[in-house]
Design a protein around this motif. Structure first.
Motif, PDB file in Angstrom:
ATOM      1  N   LEU B   8       0.828  -1.202   0.000  1.00 32.99           N
ATOM      2  CA  LEU B   8       0.000   0.000   0.000  1.00 32.99           C
ATOM      3  C   LEU B   8       0.863   1.253   0.000  1.00 32.99           C
ATOM      4  CD1 LEU B   8      -2.775  -0.872   2.586  1.00 32.99           C
ATOM      5  CD2 LEU B   8      -3.030  -0.695   0.129  1.00 32.99           C
ATOM      6  N   GLY B   9       0.412   2.239  -0.751  1.00 27.45           N
ATOM      7  CA  GLY B   9       1.091   3.542  -0.721  1.00 27.45           C
ATOM      8  C   GLY B   9       2.264   3.638  -1.650  1.00 27.45           C
ATOM      9  N   PRO B  13       7.082   7.683   1.870  1.00 25.34           N
ATOM     10  CA  PRO B  13       7.469   7.446   3.282  1.00 25.34           C
ATOM     11  C   PRO B  13       6.353   6.807   4.101  1.00 25.34           C
ATOM     12  CG  PRO B  13       7.158   9.797   2.843  1.00 25.34           C
ATOM     13  CD  PRO B  13       7.093   9.113   1.532  1.00 25.34           C
ATOM     14  N   ILE B  14       5.089   7.114   3.734  1.00 20.32           N
ATOM     15  CA  ILE B  14       3.963   6.534   4.476  1.00 20.32           C
ATOM     16  C   ILE B  14       3.916   5.028   4.255  1.00 20.32           C
ATOM     17  CG2 ILE B  14       1.431   6.494   4.586  1.00 20.32           C
ATOM     18  CD1 ILE B  14       1.614   9.551   4.159  1.00 20.32           C
ATOM     19  N   ALA B  15       4.267   4.615   3.032  1.00 20.18           N
ATOM     20  CA  ALA B  15       4.316   3.171   2.750  1.00 20.18           C
ATOM     21  C   ALA B  15       5.344   2.504   3.651  1.00 20.18           C
ATOM     22  CB  ALA B  15       4.664   2.945   1.291  1.00 20.18           C
ATOM     23  N   TRP B  16       6.455   3.194   3.838  1.00 24.27           N
ATOM     24  CA  TRP B  16       7.501   2.664   4.721  1.00 24.27           C
ATOM     25  C   TRP B  16       6.994   2.527   6.164  1.00 24.27           C
ATOM     26  CZ3 TRP B  16      11.692   0.142   3.719  1.00 24.27           C
ATOM     27  CH2 TRP B  16      12.282   0.275   2.477  1.00 24.27           C
ATOM     28  N   GLN B  19       4.631  -0.345   6.351  1.00 28.16           N
ATOM     29  CA  GLN B  19       5.327  -1.644   6.245  1.00 28.16           C
ATOM     30  C   GLN B  19       6.068  -1.980   7.542  1.00 28.16           C
ATOM     31  OE1 GLN B  19       7.593  -2.502   2.739  1.00 28.16           O
ATOM     32  NE2 GLN B  19       6.121  -1.449   1.423  1.00 28.16           N
ATOM     33  N   ILE B  20       6.741  -0.951   8.091  1.00 23.82           N
ATOM     34  CA  ILE B  20       7.476  -1.185   9.355  1.00 23.82           C
ATOM     35  C   ILE B  20       6.493  -1.540  10.475  1.00 23.82           C
ATOM     36  CG2 ILE B  20       8.894  -0.047  11.139  1.00 23.82           C
ATOM     37  CD1 ILE B  20      10.257   1.450   8.727  1.00 23.82           C
ATOM     38  N   ALA B  21       5.389  -0.796  10.476  1.00 21.11           N
ATOM     39  CA  ALA B  21       4.377  -1.074  11.517  1.00 21.11           C
ATOM     40  C   ALA B  21       3.882  -2.514  11.416  1.00 21.11           C
ATOM     41  CB  ALA B  21       3.209  -0.111  11.371  1.00 21.11           C
ATOM     42  N   TRP B  22       3.643  -2.983  10.206  1.00 28.80           N
ATOM     43  CA  TRP B  22       3.182  -4.360  10.028  1.00 28.80           C
ATOM     44  C   TRP B  22       4.225  -5.362  10.506  1.00 28.80           C
ATOM     45  CZ3 TRP B  22      -1.177  -6.718   9.548  1.00 28.80           C
ATOM     46  CH2 TRP B  22      -2.273  -6.004   9.061  1.00 28.80           C
ATOM     47  N   ILE B  23       5.478  -5.115  10.105  1.00 28.30           N
ATOM     48  CA  ILE B  23       6.553  -6.046  10.506  1.00 28.30           C
ATOM     49  C   ILE B  23       6.686  -6.074  12.023  1.00 28.30           C
ATOM     50  CG2 ILE B  23       9.072  -6.433  10.421  1.00 28.30           C
ATOM     51  CD1 ILE B  23       8.872  -5.218   7.503  1.00 28.30           C
ATOM     52  N   VAL B  24       6.654  -4.855  12.637  1.00 24.10           N
ATOM     53  CA  VAL B  24       6.762  -4.782  14.108  1.00 24.10           C
ATOM     54  C   VAL B  24       5.607  -5.548  14.752  1.00 24.10           C
ATOM     55  CG1 VAL B  24       6.610  -3.202  16.094  1.00 24.10           C
ATOM     56  CG2 VAL B  24       8.074  -2.637  14.150  1.00 24.10           C
TER      57      VAL B  24
END
Lengths: 134, 371
Positions: B8-9, B13-16, B19-24
């Motif tokens: 998504l995105g 930077p919002i995509a990043w 993505q980081i939020a999902w991985i975390v």
């Protein structure tokens, strides 16, 4: 009787952080949804909206849970009725329970109809109106 | 869905961030999943524990204020009440079960005498009825204190050992424990006021049957009246009211059987019984067996005497839940007394002959019920 506390603040720091993160992510998702809709990609925008709403729903649920647990402690007072009955004519007088009442107690008041002695025939709790019980 | 969301995105930077939020989130769920689950459970237990603490404190305060109001003691009863709330009774050794009933009865008798003496010391000017009611009230407060302390013990233990299984068991049992605690909390009001409770329905049935007949003491805190019913002689038994009291119905039945040299055609015991969810409160059921709850001493006495003389024992049960049993009697339960009397009469007509002697025992706490 020792008093070890479990009654401290209702929202823990960890919960507060989770709520903040969920709120942040939801706002970011909403912002992104607006941008993506503007750039002409409605399916991607719907995904962002979905994520945003999920986040909001999660934190609302958590907040509601916390609030409900904090305030739900009423121990309701129940109305207890005493029925005084005339043994001869069956005249009934229903009043609120008074300390010292008991079933089959002879009371001092006389029957207003036949002047006979009266006794307490029943003491019971009035039915709860909420319909919680069977 | 994960790859879709991770894309998504596009490249911004919002995509990043997403993505980081999902991985975390995924990593945190893998590593700390059990911890998070435990945290949520602990929070649940903690809020119930908080409610239990409020109930316990309310019970203590109610006990102290009622003693001050009713007994008007010269000295402050707070210390005595606090000592009472910490009272323990140790059961007899069960390694050699022979004679355990009599040893248990002795412990219970000593406990009762001790309780009564403590209450008398707290409210020296109170009459017997008030003393019995105060004792019942203090026992309810004691039960709340024990429930709170046991739950707190397992909560702290689970937290200290970080054991999911201790916390899980506690959390699963809590709804039932809370129901019981709420029942005791409601019972306090009934006991302070001397109002009849759901458990007293058996005593109420007996009281209705023996009203207007001569009563005599047949065992400790237990009365008996000889009542003619449907041409039979019924020995009707109940605890001495209107103070909070369960008497010794087992001992009374044993004595009556002995006095009649076993010539009792049948015994009918009426008691409140726990209903199953979905059943109506106040429903009357009948069956066989000794309908006496509690630690089992009185039940044992009846079973022993009935077996010795081969006397059939019938049970009439008025159904109610634990909340009803210890809180002020509900109208539906009160009205069930007449239905129970009809059942008893029908049982007598079906199972006995004219001129027979029978025992009818109303079991339960007779608080708020005279005779």
């Amino acid at each position: 009787m020792s008093e070890e506390g479990s009654s401290k603040g209702r929202i823990s720091i960890i919960l507060f952080v989770i709520i903040l993160v969920a709120l942040g992510l939801s706002l970011v998702a909403f912002y992104q949804a607006v941008i993506v809709y503007g750039s002409g990609d409605p399916s991607l925008g719907t995904w962002f909206l979905l994520i945003g709403f999920m986040g909001i729903a999660l934190l609302t649920y958590m907040l509601l849970q916390t609030r409900r647990r904090t305030f739900k402690l009423p121990i309701q007072a129940q109305r207890v009725a005493t029925t005084i009955l005339c043994q001869k004519c069956g005249f009934k007088n229903i009043r609120d329970f008074e300390r010292g009442d008991y079933v089959f107690k002879d009371v001092t008041e006389e029957c207003p109809k036949c002047n006979e002695k009266m006794a307490i025939a029943s003491i019971y709790r009035e039915a709860e109106k909420k319909g919680k019980k069977d | 869905m994960i790859p879709m969301v991770s894309q998504l995105g596009g490249e911004g930077p919002i995509a990043w961030i997403l993505q980081i939020a999902w991985i975390v989130m995924i990593v945190a769920t893998f590593i700390y999943g059990q911890r998070i689950q435990m945290m949520l459970m602990l929070r649940d237990v903690e809020s119930s524990l908080f409610r239990l603490k409020l109930m316990r404190n309310k019970g203590r305060k109610t006990a102290i204020s009622t003693i001050k109001e009713v007994g008007k003691p010269e000295e402050d009863p707070t210390d005595r009440v606090d000592r009472f709330l910490e009272y323990i009774a140790i059961g007899p050794v069960a390694l050699d079960p022979a004679g355990i009933i009599w040893r248990l009865e002795h412990v219970l008798d000593v406990r009762e005498v001790r309780f009564k003496e403590s209450v008398k010391a707290m409210v020296p000017k109170a009459d017997k009825t008030q003393i019995n009611n105060m004792e019942n009230m203090l026992e309810a407060a004691l039960a709340l204190n024990i429930i709170y302390k046991v739950i707190r013990h397992f909560y702290v233990l689970g937290k200290k050992t970080k054991s999911l299984y201790i916390i899980m068991q506690l959390q699963m049992l809590l709804p039932l424990i809370m129901r019981e605690a709420e029942a005791f909390s409601n019972a306090l009001r009934a006991f302070t006021q001397g109002q009849p409770i759901g458990d007293g329905i058996g005593a109420l049935v007996a009281a209705k049957l023996m009203r207007g007949h001569r009563k005599k003491k047949v065992a400790k805190d237990t009365l008996m009246a000889k009542v003619p019913i449907e041409g039979r002689t019924a020995y009707v038994i109940k605890a001495t009211g209107p103070g909070g009291n369960v008497g010794k119905p087992g001992e009374a039945i044993k004595q009556i059987i002995k006095e009649n040299k076993g010539k009792i055609t049948t015994a009918i015991l009426i008691d409140a019984g726990l209903k199953l969810e979905g059943e109506k409160a106040g429903e009357v059921a009948e069956g066989v067996g000794v309908a006496i709850g509690g630690p089992g001493v009185e039940k044992y006495k009846v079973e022993e005497s009935a077996l010795k003389y081969k006397i059939p024992v019938n049970a009439v049960i008025i159904k109610e839940d634990i909340g009803d049993a210890v809180s002020v009697m509900r109208k539906e339960i009160f009205e069930a007394a007449d239905a129970a009397i009809e059942r008893i009469k029908r049982l007598l007509l079906e199972r006995t002959k004219k001129g027979d002697s029978v025992i009818i025992a109303g079991i339960g706490n007779t608080i708020g019920i005279g005779q």
